[in-house]
Write a protein that holds these residues in place. Structure first.
Motif: not given
Length: 167
Positions: A39-41, A70-72, A78-79, A147-148
């Motif tokens: 969850n960090s990048n 949530n970054n993950y 994004e993928e 997440g978005i």
């Protein structure tokens, strides 16, 4: 004397039982440890932050809880956008695979996804989603995190992927 002994013995047994070690680790702790690794990048752009804020503002206006970002999940969003832009499509292709990955990686129990294309501002995409019963159901759903990702293709058209999960 015997009653006093039994009372003392029961207190010792209760104290020992309450303080004994347990091998059951709560899932929340496992998730928090896991999420720190996966969850960090992710760096949010202004449109992404505004869209998440609008969704949470809407949810609270109808009495629902705020969703935690949530970054993950944003990385998985994004993928999918990269896939859509590369293939010049707007769809939910590979959602079962994406969903299963999220379930296995961060312990989600429910996953849903909204996508959109060619809305210039976050308010416009939120309005469109709220006017669509299936998209609105996700926004109003029993979820805890989201997440978005919002990306622009070479023609200047915006792609949106918004994933909701329950942990």
């Amino acid at each position: 004397m015997r009653v006093k002994f039994l009372g003392t013995f029961l207190i010792i047994i209760i104290t020992f039982t309450m303080n004994s070690c347990s091998t059951d680790t709560p899932k929340v702790l496992d998730y928090e440890t896991s999420s720190q690794k996966v969850n960090s990048n992710y760096i949010y752009n202004e449109s992404e932050l505004e869209t998440m804020n609008l969704i949470n503002t809407y949810r609270t206006s109808i009495g629902l809880k705020v969703l935690k970002q949530n970054n993950y999940i944003s990385l998985k969003s994004e993928e999918h956008i990269k896939y859509m832009i590369t293939n010049n499509v707007v769809n939910h292709d590979n959602f079962p695979t994406r969903s299963q990955n999220i379930i296995e990686s961060i312990g989600a129990t429910n996953v849903a996804e909204n996508i959109a294309y060619n809305y210039n501002i976050p308010q416009s995409v939120l309005t469109a989603w709220l006017n669509s019963p299936s998209h609105k159901k996700h926004i109003e759903g029993d979820f805890t995190h989201f997440g978005i990702s919002i990306r622009v293709n070479s023609d200047g058209k915006k792609y949106y992927t918004n994933i909701f999960i329950k942990i």
